[in-house]
Write an enzyme that holds these catalytic residues in place. Structure first.
Site, PDB file in Angstrom:
ATOM      1  N   CYS A 268      -1.181   3.690  10.831  1.00 37.18           N
ATOM      2  CA  CYS A 268      -0.931   4.897  11.624  1.00 37.18           C
ATOM      3  C   CYS A 268      -2.148   5.145  12.508  1.00 37.18           C
ATOM      4  CB  CYS A 268      -0.607   6.098  10.750  1.00 37.18           C
ATOM      5  SG  CYS A 268      -1.883   6.545   9.554  1.00 37.18           S
TER       6      CYS A 268
ATOM      7  N   CYS B 273       0.878  -1.190   0.000  1.00 34.91           N
ATOM      8  CA  CYS B 273       0.000   0.000   0.000  1.00 34.91           C
ATOM      9  C   CYS B 273       0.904   1.225   0.000  1.00 34.91           C
ATOM     10  CB  CYS B 273      -0.923  -0.003   1.215  1.00 34.91           C
ATOM     11  SG  CYS B 273      -1.931  -1.486   1.415  1.00 34.91           S
TER      12      CYS B 273
END
Length: 375
Positions: A326, A204
């Protein structure tokens, strides 16, 4: 702080567009500053400070009666402290869903410390591109342009600036010696432990910051693939890689995590990094507008699991599958790992997970855990 009327208007227009959920704050501000070349650094700072100040204090400002963008700006400039009677999540400027999830993982005091760190501006961190320079060379080069950088203790390739500077105008940036990248993101890339000669996939890739970090770890020796569903992001990565002198074997635009184009990589990768789409709750320092969104955590979790499963097919028998986000939330981190291992008993978790928290580590919030096939 007493900004001029034009600054107030620019900030009002920017916030209005953000509230319409059209684009991120940084993208809108970049376009504004490009179109208003007469704006100096102090003008840009004045507008940015108002926009980000409102976004970081949005729930308190609304509780004080401000609603429209112009009202929120004026309330922010008045700088009135929040009332003690406000609910905890409002005083901490966290949406209720995020506050509740964090309290389930931590206690209320720890969540308050975390929230206070998330409400501060992000640090200005750089990754030294070791394909072209050493950390010492970069420090000296930046000092020659009156930009002062200090080595970061946790990342061996990291630098932290004392204050923001015009980095893109420096020879160090133009020549590809540096890349802006939060130290937490650098540590996540280092967690992959890419070695020269390996085949590595950034599943990704997005804008490619971690892809470029992996290229430096490989020392341009091996094979490196960058995958993403957004062709425009990969095209930007192509340009960044040229400036960095980073060798990327191929850029693969995917229609899904199970795209047939991936078949040629099945069973070939020594390491696969899955930096999965997530709430971005760990990056609120840099993207405070994300607190305005209420994500569908169940749908995100299903997508994250599906992406991890698609990426796992690329792994060699003794390869490393690194799942990362994240996000600060266990729903997107440990829970996804647990569900994957339950469905795929031929995999096991190895190494302690990487868990970075802004108030504790001075970075954005990140999670990473390495999986491998059982022998």
């Amino acid at each position: 702080m007493n900004p001029r009327p034009t600054h107030r208007q620019f900030a009002t227009d920017t916030l209005t567009e953000i509230f319409a959920l059209k684009r991120p704050a940084d993208a809108i501000l970049q376009d504004l500053f490009r179109s208003k070349k007469q704006m100096g650094s102090k003008d840009r700072a004045a507008v940015s400070d108002m926009v980000y100040g409102v976004l970081r204090n949005i729930f308190v400002l609304r509780a004080q009666g401000a609603d429209a963008a112009s009202e929120l700006i004026e309330a922010f400039l008045r700088n009135e402290p929040p009332a003690d009677s406000l609910p905890a999540n409002i005083r901490l400027n966290l949406p209720e869903w995020l506050y509740d999830s964090l309290v389930r993982q931590h206690d209320a005091d720890e969540t308050a410390r975390l929230a206070q760190a998330l409400n501060q501006p992000g640090t200005v961190d750089l990754r030294v591109n070791t394909l072209k320079a050493t950390r010492e060379q970069v420090i000296a080069a930046l000092a020659g342009t009156q930009i002062h950088a200090q080595p970061t203790p946790r990342s061996p390739v990291g630098l932290r600036l004392q204050k923001r500077g015009a980095l893109q105008a420096t020879p160090a940036f133009r020549d590809g010696w540096i890349e802006p990248q939060d130290v937490g993101s650098q540590l996540l890339a280092l967690h992959v432990q890419a070695q020269p000669g390996e085949t590595v996939v950034d599943f990704c890739a997005g804008g490619g910051g971690k892809t470029l970090a992996l290229a430096a770890q490989l020392q341009n020796c091996g094979a490196l693939y960058a995958c993403d569903t957004r062709r425009a992001s990969l095209e930007k990565l192509r340009l960044r890689a040229q400036r960095a002198g980073a060798a990327i074997t191929d850029l693969l635009t995917l229609h899904s995590e199970h795209d047939p184009v991936l078949a040629r990589l099945h069973g070939k990768a020594d390491a696969v990094l899955v930096d999965a789409p997530c709430t971005g709750s760990g990056a609120l320092r840099r993207n405070p507008e994300r607190r305005l969104h209420t994500p569908d955590l169940a749908a995100l979790g299903a997508l994250q699991l599906s992406i991890l499963e698609g990426a796992s097919r690329l792994l060699k028998k003794d390869g490393r599958l690194v799942y990362a986000t994240c996000s600060l939330l266990a729903e997107e981190n440990q829970a996804v790992i647990a569900r994957f291992l339950e469905k795929h008993p031929n995999f096991e978790a190895v190494q302690p997970p990487l868990q970075l928290l802004p108030h504790r580590d001075g970075t954005d919030g990140f999670f990473a855990h390495t999986l491998t096939m059982r022998r």
